[in-house]
Design a protein around this motif. Structure first.
Motif, PDB file in Angstrom:
ATOM      1  N   PHE A   1       0.897  -1.275  -0.118  1.00 18.06           N
ATOM      2  CA  PHE A   1      -0.041   0.001  -0.177  1.00 18.06           C
ATOM      3  C   PHE A   1       0.761   1.250   0.036  1.00 18.06           C
ATOM      4  O   PHE A   1       0.406   2.413  -0.744  1.00 18.06           O
ATOM      5  CB  PHE A   1      -1.012   0.090   1.105  1.00 18.06           C
TER       6      PHE A   1
ATOM      7  N   ILE B 280       4.092   1.771  -1.118  1.00 16.65           N
ATOM      8  CA  ILE B 280       4.728   2.075  -2.336  1.00 16.65           C
ATOM      9  C   ILE B 280       3.768   2.327  -3.406  1.00 16.65           C
ATOM     10  O   ILE B 280       3.738   3.161  -4.308  1.00 16.65           O
ATOM     11  CB  ILE B 280       5.514   0.772  -2.860  1.00 16.65           C
ATOM     12  N   LEU B 281       2.457   1.965  -3.410  1.00 12.22           N
ATOM     13  CA  LEU B 281       1.436   2.120  -4.493  1.00 12.22           C
ATOM     14  C   LEU B 281       1.046   3.625  -3.955  1.00 12.22           C
ATOM     15  O   LEU B 281       0.661   4.421  -5.090  1.00 12.22           O
ATOM     16  CB  LEU B 281       0.204   1.147  -4.377  1.00 12.22           C
TER      17      LEU B 281
ATOM     18  N   LEU C 272       2.988   6.048  -2.976  1.00 13.21           N
ATOM     19  CA  LEU C 272       3.962   6.963  -3.503  1.00 13.21           C
ATOM     20  C   LEU C 272       3.666   7.003  -4.978  1.00 13.21           C
ATOM     21  O   LEU C 272       3.844   8.056  -5.645  1.00 13.21           O
ATOM     22  CB  LEU C 272       5.578   6.179  -3.349  1.00 13.21           C
ATOM     23  N   LYS C 273       3.360   5.873  -5.610  1.00 14.64           N
ATOM     24  CA  LYS C 273       3.348   5.961  -7.097  1.00 14.64           C
ATOM     25  C   LYS C 273       2.176   6.785  -7.366  1.00 14.64           C
ATOM     26  O   LYS C 273       2.302   7.674  -8.283  1.00 14.64           O
ATOM     27  CB  LYS C 273       3.282   4.672  -7.721  1.00 14.64           C
ATOM     28  N   SER C 274       1.144   6.716  -6.761  1.00 13.24           N
ATOM     29  CA  SER C 274      -0.100   7.651  -6.713  1.00 13.24           C
ATOM     30  C   SER C 274       0.237   8.991  -6.660  1.00 13.24           C
ATOM     31  O   SER C 274      -0.251   9.913  -7.530  1.00 13.24           O
ATOM     32  CB  SER C 274      -1.060   7.094  -6.039  1.00 13.24           C
TER      33      SER C 274
ATOM     34  N   ARG D 262       3.023  10.431  -7.023  1.00  7.61           N
ATOM     35  CA  ARG D 262       3.913  11.027  -8.341  1.00  7.61           C
ATOM     36  C   ARG D 262       2.825  11.637  -9.219  1.00  7.61           C
ATOM     37  O   ARG D 262       3.432  12.063 -10.246  1.00  7.61           O
ATOM     38  CB  ARG D 262       4.961   9.861  -8.713  1.00  7.61           C
ATOM     39  N   LYS D 263       1.885  10.880  -9.577  1.00  4.50           N
ATOM     40  CA  LYS D 263       1.016  10.913 -10.417  1.00  4.50           C
ATOM     41  C   LYS D 263      -0.104  12.108 -10.001  1.00  4.50           C
ATOM     42  O   LYS D 263      -1.032  12.373 -10.978  1.00  4.50           O
ATOM     43  CB  LYS D 263       0.219   9.796 -11.127  1.00  4.50           C
TER      44      LYS D 263
ATOM     45  N   LEU E 180      -6.310   8.877  -3.892  1.00  2.00           N
ATOM     46  CA  LEU E 180      -6.125   7.619  -3.897  1.00  2.00           C
ATOM     47  C   LEU E 180      -4.754   7.286  -3.001  1.00  2.00           C
ATOM     48  O   LEU E 180      -4.870   6.396  -2.264  1.00  2.00           O
ATOM     49  CB  LEU E 180      -5.766   7.334  -5.588  1.00  2.00           C
TER      50      LEU E 180
ATOM     51  N   GLU F 279       9.028   9.491  -0.080  1.00  2.00           N
ATOM     52  CA  GLU F 279       9.879   8.697  -0.126  1.00  2.00           C
ATOM     53  C   GLU F 279      10.491   8.053   1.058  1.00  2.00           C
ATOM     54  O   GLU F 279      11.040   6.963   1.298  1.00  2.00           O
ATOM     55  CB  GLU F 279      10.909   8.826  -1.236  1.00  2.00           C
TER      56      GLU F 279
ATOM     57  N   MET G  53     -11.862   3.153  -6.210  1.00  3.33           N
ATOM     58  CA  MET G  53     -10.499   3.232  -6.212  1.00  3.33           C
ATOM     59  C   MET G  53      -9.996   2.736  -7.587  1.00  3.33           C
ATOM     60  O   MET G  53     -10.393   2.049  -8.161  1.00  3.33           O
ATOM     61  CB  MET G  53      -9.979   2.377  -5.041  1.00  3.33           C
TER      62      MET G  53
ATOM     63  N   ILE H  14      -3.808   0.931 -10.671  1.00  5.20           N
ATOM     64  CA  ILE H  14      -2.382   0.989  -9.890  1.00  5.20           C
ATOM     65  C   ILE H  14      -2.177  -0.277  -9.401  1.00  5.20           C
ATOM     66  O   ILE H  14      -0.925  -0.633  -9.026  1.00  5.20           O
ATOM     67  CB  ILE H  14      -2.969   2.193  -8.689  1.00  5.20           C
TER      68      ILE H  14
ATOM     69  N   GLU I 221       5.064  -4.036  -8.350  1.00  5.10           N
ATOM     70  CA  GLU I 221       5.038  -3.950  -6.965  1.00  5.10           C
ATOM     71  C   GLU I 221       4.027  -4.965  -6.335  1.00  5.10           C
ATOM     72  O   GLU I 221       4.156  -5.950  -5.499  1.00  5.10           O
ATOM     73  CB  GLU I 221       4.725  -2.672  -6.208  1.00  5.10           C
TER      74      GLU I 221
ATOM     75  N   TYR J 115      10.520  -2.104  -3.203  1.00  2.00           N
ATOM     76  CA  TYR J 115       9.645  -1.486  -2.670  1.00  2.00           C
ATOM     77  C   TYR J 115      10.505   0.066  -1.891  1.00  2.00           C
ATOM     78  O   TYR J 115       9.871   1.195  -2.082  1.00  2.00           O
ATOM     79  CB  TYR J 115       9.175  -2.026  -1.245  1.00  2.00           C
TER      80      TYR J 115
END
Lengths: 204, 94
Positions: free
Chosen positions: A84, A86-87, A89-91, A93-94, A99, A180, B1, B5, B10, B60
């Motif tokens: 959750f 890492i996802l 963080l990716k969200s 960045r976008k 989310l 990060e 959601m 994603i 990951e 990660y």
């Protein structure tokens, strides 16, 4: 410290991946802290194994009193929380802050679940009269899992804060960098449990 | 959601971590059935644990995309930690 290197994205990404440039996730200070912390834990793990070799019977007898189920549930909770994070963080960045916030909240819940299970384990042991001073195994058990517990408490508090604060923040480079660092700290608490569980609960 | 994603590298790593965790649990539960030496069982379990640790660090913590200095530092920690534990659990250093 930074090298510049262009790589193609991998096929598992749902979006078209841009060429990746090598960069430091977070900052140098957090990585010095993380690697230092991980090194201290490694030394304690090796000490535990050394003492176990000298008092194998007592260690195995005490190990048998631990709950594999509780340790396994906690493994699942922390691994899932890391996903959750890492996802999230990716969200971020976008710039998908809603989310990202939800994912950080989900990670917080997983972390809180870990703390609840671990607290119950501590309570169960202490209510049976088993403490830090019972024998060498339990000295290490309470020391290692207790310090790890404290790390998770800090992590849960920080994740909870960011799950709320991220909704009000602009996802610029500085805030992404902070996220990060937070994420790396959380993943460290996860990887420490990945080692603690087998070393203390499982190794014969 | 946004479900997209979750369709990512990951998530695949998470699935591998869960699978390896399950395999580790099986190995621990079957100790003495697959092989009798506790030292061998311990080393195998440790190898699986450090495999998982490396996945977490690389994918990660995103060290796989980090400068080589950090990547080497993390691999050095993984190697030194595993070797230290291996020497003790295998009986070589005790």
């Amino acid at each position: 410290m930074s090298d510049t290197f262009l790589r193609k994205g991998n096929n598992f990404e749902s979006e078209t991946s841009p060429k990746k440039v090598k960069r430091l996730p977070g900052d140098e200070v957090i990585w010095v802290f993380l690697l230092g912390d991980m090194t201290v834990f490694s030394c304690v793990f090796i000490m535990f194994a050394y003492y176990k070799a000298a008092s194998t019977d007592i260690f195995l007898q005490s190990q048998a009193e631990l709950s594999i189920a509780a340790g396994s549930i906690n493994m699942l909770l922390l691994l899932t929380s890391s996903l959750f994070v890492i996802l999230a963080l990716k969200s971020a960045r976008k710039s998908s802050v809603n989310l990202s916030s939800k994912l950080l909240a989900a990670a917080t819940l997983c972390g809180a679940g870990f703390l609840a299970v671990k607290a119950f384990e501590f309570y169960e042991k202490t209510s049976q009269g088993i403490t830090f001073l019972t024998n060498d195994f339990y000295t290490f058990y309470f020391l290692i899992t207790g310090i790890h517990f404290a790390h998770v408490v800090v992590g849960v508090a920080v994740l909870m804060y960011f799950s709320i604060a991220i909704r009000k923040q602009r996802m610029d480079e500085k805030n992404i960098n902070i996220l990060e660092s937070v994420g790396s700290y959380w993943h460290m608490t996860d990887l420490l449990w990945v080692l603690i569980f087998p070393i203390i609960y499982l190794l014969p | 959601m946004n479900k997209e994603i979750f369709h990512s590298r990951e998530t695949l790593v998470w699935a591998i971590l869960i699978l390896v965790s399950f395999i580790t649990w099986i190995l621990s539960a079957l100790h003495g059935v697959l092989y009798t030496s506790p030292a061998i069982n311990s080393v195998v379990i440790l190898l699986l644990a450090f495999f998982k640790v490396r996945l977490i660090i690389m994918y990660y913590m995103e060290v796989i995309d980090a400068p080589v200095t950090l990547k080497y530092s993390c691999d050095l920690w993984i190697t030194a930690s595993f070797v230290g534990l291996f020497l003790v659990v295998s009986g070589i250093a005790t």
